[in-house]
Design a protein around this motif. Structure first.
Motif, mmCIF file in Angstrom:
data_model
loop_
_atom_site.group_PDB
_atom_site.id
_atom_site.type_symbol
_atom_site.label_atom_id
_atom_site.label_comp_id
_atom_site.label_asym_id
_atom_site.label_seq_id
_atom_site.Cartn_x
_atom_site.Cartn_y
_atom_site.Cartn_z
ATOM 1 N N LEU A 51 0.823 -1.204 0.000
ATOM 2 C CA LEU A 51 0.000 0.000 0.000
ATOM 3 C C LEU A 51 0.860 1.259 0.000
ATOM 4 O O LEU A 51 0.568 2.231 -0.721
ATOM 5 N N ARG A 52 1.920 1.257 0.778
ATOM 6 C CA ARG A 52 2.796 2.445 0.827
ATOM 7 C C ARG A 52 3.575 2.620 -0.475
ATOM 8 O O ARG A 52 3.774 3.742 -0.945
ATOM 9 N N ARG A 53 4.020 1.508 -1.086
ATOM 10 C CA ARG A 53 4.672 1.629 -2.384
ATOM 11 C C ARG A 53 3.690 2.134 -3.441
ATOM 12 O O ARG A 53 4.061 2.863 -4.358
ATOM 13 N N GLY A 54 2.440 1.736 -3.274
ATOM 14 C CA GLY A 54 1.406 2.268 -4.154
ATOM 15 C C GLY A 54 1.231 3.764 -3.971
ATOM 16 O O GLY A 54 1.091 4.507 -4.962
ATOM 17 N N ASN A 55 1.251 4.226 -2.733
ATOM 18 C CA ASN A 55 1.187 5.671 -2.470
ATOM 19 C C ASN A 55 2.330 6.392 -3.165
ATOM 20 O O ASN A 55 2.131 7.431 -3.812
ATOM 21 N N ALA A 56 3.541 5.825 -3.035
ATOM 22 C CA ALA A 56 4.725 6.473 -3.616
ATOM 23 C C ALA A 56 4.637 6.521 -5.138
ATOM 24 O O ALA A 56 4.995 7.523 -5.773
ATOM 25 N N GLY A 57 4.162 5.435 -5.740
ATOM 26 C CA GLY A 57 4.024 5.422 -7.195
ATOM 27 C C GLY A 57 2.960 6.391 -7.671
ATOM 28 O O GLY A 57 3.154 7.102 -8.661
ATOM 29 N N ARG A 58 1.833 6.440 -6.956
ATOM 30 C CA ARG A 58 0.746 7.347 -7.340
ATOM 31 C C ARG A 58 1.200 8.796 -7.295
ATOM 32 O O ARG A 58 0.776 9.622 -8.118
ATOM 33 N N GLU A 59 2.059 9.131 -6.350
ATOM 34 C CA GLU A 59 2.545 10.511 -6.229
ATOM 35 C C GLU A 59 3.404 10.935 -7.422
ATOM 36 O O GLU A 59 3.597 12.124 -7.650
#
Length: 361
Positions: free
Chosen positions: A271-279
């Motif tokens: 989930l956190r890697r997803g946050n980083a990619g989305r940013e």
């Protein structure tokens, strides 16, 4: 550019033709289905009559599997001073053209990063490419005049030119376009045989994820067949994340505290890697991502309601940066989510309440 020949009058070809014709270029249209070319002509994209002599630019807008053969045929005809294609894969067609022994100085591969779920000339619009990246893949052999004509095409379509190596382009679109299409289709496929009660619970999240799953399968088979390796590489990484996430979720079912902690860490990691990619996804007009505040407004499903809410926002001096609509299940109502600059959110909220709108916190 004064004249152009568009070969392939689907969504992309017709949209490019509409943009060029609207800016004074004489556009000739050709398609393996003459009726489709006539349809594009009737929409104002040009004429389906053959040009009397060589045009300035040939634009090949056919499926990737037919790009090289179509380009080679046009080159043998001497149809133009310059040739380009708009296929979503670049490395394969270029190598096929080289193998055919054509004059590569007159050719440049391009790819406008724009499209719709719908295909065909009736889905085309003259503004399809406005503000969107349009990739150009020149080589050392590409003539300067050919590159300049391609840049002129991009400018006339009001797109943004991006120069890339052909194989780098194919790896990039595998990540940002081709794999998302397959993921969207895979998620949507779970709904095909799902219980009707579950499907009725669908909200905006599932609509967002599955929107592009409505695309034409035949078109995507053509695209994916031309770029299978890079797409498979990206999917392999996704599969690894899926395997790890499944293991983490299974661990969360355990009565063992250590296993549950491991499961929590595993799910949190993805989930956190997803946050980083989305940013990293570009924001409005390709600028750096911007965080907006959401003002949620309850709205009835009646003619003119959206226009009224936008007008009220305009009277409050607030610019709506983005908008989403979530429709209520079984009711003629919905929730409009208005995305605005953070400083504008309280101003908009107060103005809408004053005008009688019901806001949801």
């Amino acid at each position: 550019m004064r004249t152009a020949l568009v070969i392939g009058t689907g969504l992309i070809g017709t949209s490019a033709a509409l943009a060029l014709a609207g800016r004074g270029v004489t556009v000739h249209l050709r398609d393996h289905d003459p009726a489709q070319a006539r349809t594009a002509a009737a929409l104002g994209a040009g004429t389906d009559e053959a040009p009397e002599g060589p045009v300035d630019l040939v634009i090949v807008a056919v499926p990737p599997a037919f790009v090289s053969a179509t380009l080679a045929e046009a080159m043998r005809e001497g149809a133009a001073r310059a040739y380009l294609d708009v296929a979503s894969v670049k490395g394969g067609p270029r190598r096929e053209l080289e193998a055919l022994g054509v004059d590569m100085a007159t050719y440049i591969g391009t790819h406008p990063m724009s499209g719709k779920e719908r295909s065909g000339p009736l889905a085309a619009t003259a503004d399809l490419f406005e503000g969107r990246p349009w990739v150009l893949t020149p080589t050392r052999d590409t003539d300067t005049e050919v590159l300049n004509l391609a840049l002129e095409l991009v400018a006339l379509c009001r797109a943004v030119p991006v120069v890339m190596d052909a194989d780098a382009h194919d790896r990039a679109v595998a990540l940002v376009s081709h794999t998302p299409q397959l993921i969207s289709s895979m998620v949507a496929a779970r709904l095909a045989d799902a219980d009707e009660t579950a499907v009725r619970l669908c909200g905006q999240g599932i609509r967002d994820v599955t929107r592009i799953a409505a695309s034409d399968p035949r078109m995507w088979i053509d695209i994916l067949s031309a770029n299978p390796g890079p797409v498979a590489d990206v999917l392999a990484g996704v599969a690894a994340d899926l395997d790890e996430t499944v293991r983490s979720l299974r661990a969360l079912q355990s009565s063992d505290d250590d296993k549950r902690r491991e499961g929590t860490d595993g799910v949190e990691d993805v989930l956190r890697r997803g946050n980083a990619g989305r940013e990293r996804v570009p924001g409005k007009h390709g600028a750096a991502p911007t965080t907006y505040e959401t003002v949620a407004v309850l709205i009835s499903d009646q003619p003119g309601e959206l226009a009224r809410i936008f007008a009220d926002a305009g009277r409050a001096g607030v610019n709506i940066e983005d908008v989403r609509i979530e429709h209520a299940t079984g009711q003629q109502a919905g929730l409009v989510q208005l995305m605005v600059e953070p400083a504008a959110a309280p101003v908009l909220s107060a103005a809408l309440r004053e005008r009688g709108w019901a806001l949801r916190q």
